[in-house]
Design a protein around this motif. Structure first.
Motif, PDB file in Angstrom:
ATOM      1  N   LYS A 267       0.835  -1.206   0.000  1.00 39.60           N
ATOM      2  CA  LYS A 267       0.000   0.000   0.000  1.00 39.60           C
ATOM      3  C   LYS A 267       0.872   1.258   0.000  1.00 39.60           C
ATOM      4  O   LYS A 267       0.603   2.220  -0.712  1.00 39.60           O
ATOM      5  CB  LYS A 267      -0.910  -0.003   1.230  1.00 39.60           C
ATOM      6  N   GLU A 268       1.955   1.211   0.792  1.00 44.49           N
ATOM      7  CA  GLU A 268       2.823   2.392   0.877  1.00 44.49           C
ATOM      8  C   GLU A 268       3.481   2.664  -0.479  1.00 44.49           C
ATOM      9  O   GLU A 268       3.600   3.811  -0.911  1.00 44.49           O
ATOM     10  CB  GLU A 268       3.890   2.172   1.959  1.00 44.49           C
ATOM     11  N   ILE A 269       3.862   1.576  -1.155  1.00 42.37           N
ATOM     12  CA  ILE A 269       4.464   1.733  -2.486  1.00 42.37           C
ATOM     13  C   ILE A 269       3.429   2.358  -3.426  1.00 42.37           C
ATOM     14  O   ILE A 269       3.739   3.264  -4.214  1.00 42.37           O
ATOM     15  CB  ILE A 269       4.952   0.361  -3.013  1.00 42.37           C
ATOM     16  N   ARG A 270       2.181   1.885  -3.313  1.00 46.94           N
ATOM     17  CA  ARG A 270       1.114   2.436  -4.169  1.00 46.94           C
ATOM     18  C   ARG A 270       0.909   3.936  -3.883  1.00 46.94           C
ATOM     19  O   ARG A 270       0.788   4.739  -4.804  1.00 46.94           O
ATOM     20  CB  ARG A 270      -0.187   1.644  -3.956  1.00 46.94           C
ATOM     21  N   LEU A 271       0.922   4.306  -2.589  1.00 44.76           N
ATOM     22  CA  LEU A 271       0.746   5.718  -2.220  1.00 44.76           C
ATOM     23  C   LEU A 271       1.830   6.575  -2.875  1.00 44.76           C
ATOM     24  O   LEU A 271       1.565   7.647  -3.413  1.00 44.76           O
ATOM     25  CB  LEU A 271       0.827   5.921  -0.701  1.00 44.76           C
ATOM     26  N   LEU A 272       3.063   6.069  -2.825  1.00 42.71           N
ATOM     27  CA  LEU A 272       4.182   6.820  -3.411  1.00 42.71           C
ATOM     28  C   LEU A 272       4.020   6.942  -4.925  1.00 42.71           C
ATOM     29  O   LEU A 272       4.241   8.011  -5.505  1.00 42.71           O
ATOM     30  CB  LEU A 272       5.520   6.155  -3.054  1.00 42.71           C
ATOM     31  N   ARG A 273       3.570   5.849  -5.555  1.00 39.52           N
ATOM     32  CA  ARG A 273       3.349   5.893  -7.019  1.00 39.52           C
ATOM     33  C   ARG A 273       2.248   6.871  -7.367  1.00 39.52           C
ATOM     34  O   ARG A 273       2.353   7.627  -8.322  1.00 39.52           O
ATOM     35  CB  ARG A 273       2.930   4.509  -7.535  1.00 39.52           C
TER      36      ARG A 273
END
Ligand SMILES: C[S@@+](CC[C@H](N)C(=O)[O-])C[C@H]1O[C@@H](n2cnc3c(N)ncnc32)[C@H](O)[C@@H]1O
Length: 211
Positions: free
Chosen positions: A173-179
């Motif tokens: 999820k954190e990776i998605r937020l950054l993307r």
């Protein structure tokens, strides 16, 4: 800052037992040598660094000889008084939510900070700080993340003997937020030796993101 996290750190800031290591909560959690070595991999002698939630400067104090300059943002002056006075270091006593600048930085770092805000706040913080990363710069986010799902700790901690709030969001999820806010080439680094990870459902990672 999330109200519960703010109350926790405010209490700590006013404690007469405050030491530079207090902000690491569990004594054995001072991994600032490894944190500093990690940041140095991405830094050059002239790099400009913006360190958010700098605490007592455990990282800043070790990093500054190896970079051009550091702006350290931390709400509590009781913590930042432990940061070394040097012409390369600027201290700003502010919440990361309120801090703003017209400068760009080669490294924007959040070490042990982003789990104190919830997902909605995290997205808005990432979106704002995206604008402060220089064209070739990196954002580095290090804390524990959920391995399978979000892990939220909200209540009295027996270990800390205090009310405590943390949201260790699911790593994907954190990776998605950054993307979603525009970051690319997000590297996920298992930053510490295995024994530093004390829990089965969370894990320390450093996320290194480019624009
Ligand atoms: C666990 S300590 C880590 C300190 C330092 N980065 C380190 O690694 O040694 C977390 C720090 O983040 C700060 N913090 C938490 N939420 C923050 C926010 N919204 N804005 C600025 N600082 C925050 C706290 O006051 C505390 O000093």
């Amino acid at each position: 800052m999330n109200e519960k996290a703010f109350t926790f750190f405010e209490k700590m800031a006013h404690s007469d037992k405050l030491t530079p290591n207090s902000v690491r909560l569990v004594k054995s959690n001072d991994f600032s040598d490894m944190d500093t070595a990690f940041i140095r991999k991405y830094a050059k002698p002239n790099s400009t660094v913006l360190d958010l939630g700098a605490g007592t400067g455990l990282i800043v104090n070790k990093l500054f000889p190896y970079v051009g300059s550091i702006v350290a943002v931390e709400p509590f002056s009781q913590f930042t008084r432990y940061i070394i006075k040097d012409r390369k270091i600027t201290i700003v006593n502010s919440d990361i939510d309120k801090f703003s600048t017209n400068k760009l930085f080669d490294i924007v770092s959040f070490f042990g900070v982003m789990h104190y805000v919830n997902e909605i706040e995290a997205k808005s913080i990432y979106s704002k700080y995206f604008n402060y990363v220089s064209e070739q710069g990196k954002m580095i986010v290090k804390n524990q993340f959920g391995l399978h799902e979000d892990v939220t700790v909200d209540g009295f901690s027996e270990e800390l003997q205090e009310n405590y709030f943390s949201q260790y969001r699911y790593i994907d999820k954190e990776i998605r937020l950054l993307r979603e806010v525009g970051f690319n080439n997000i590297e996920v680094v298992d930053i510490y030796p295995k024994e530093c990870n004390r829990w089965d459902n969370t894990h320390f990672y450093a996320l290194v993101a480019e624009k």
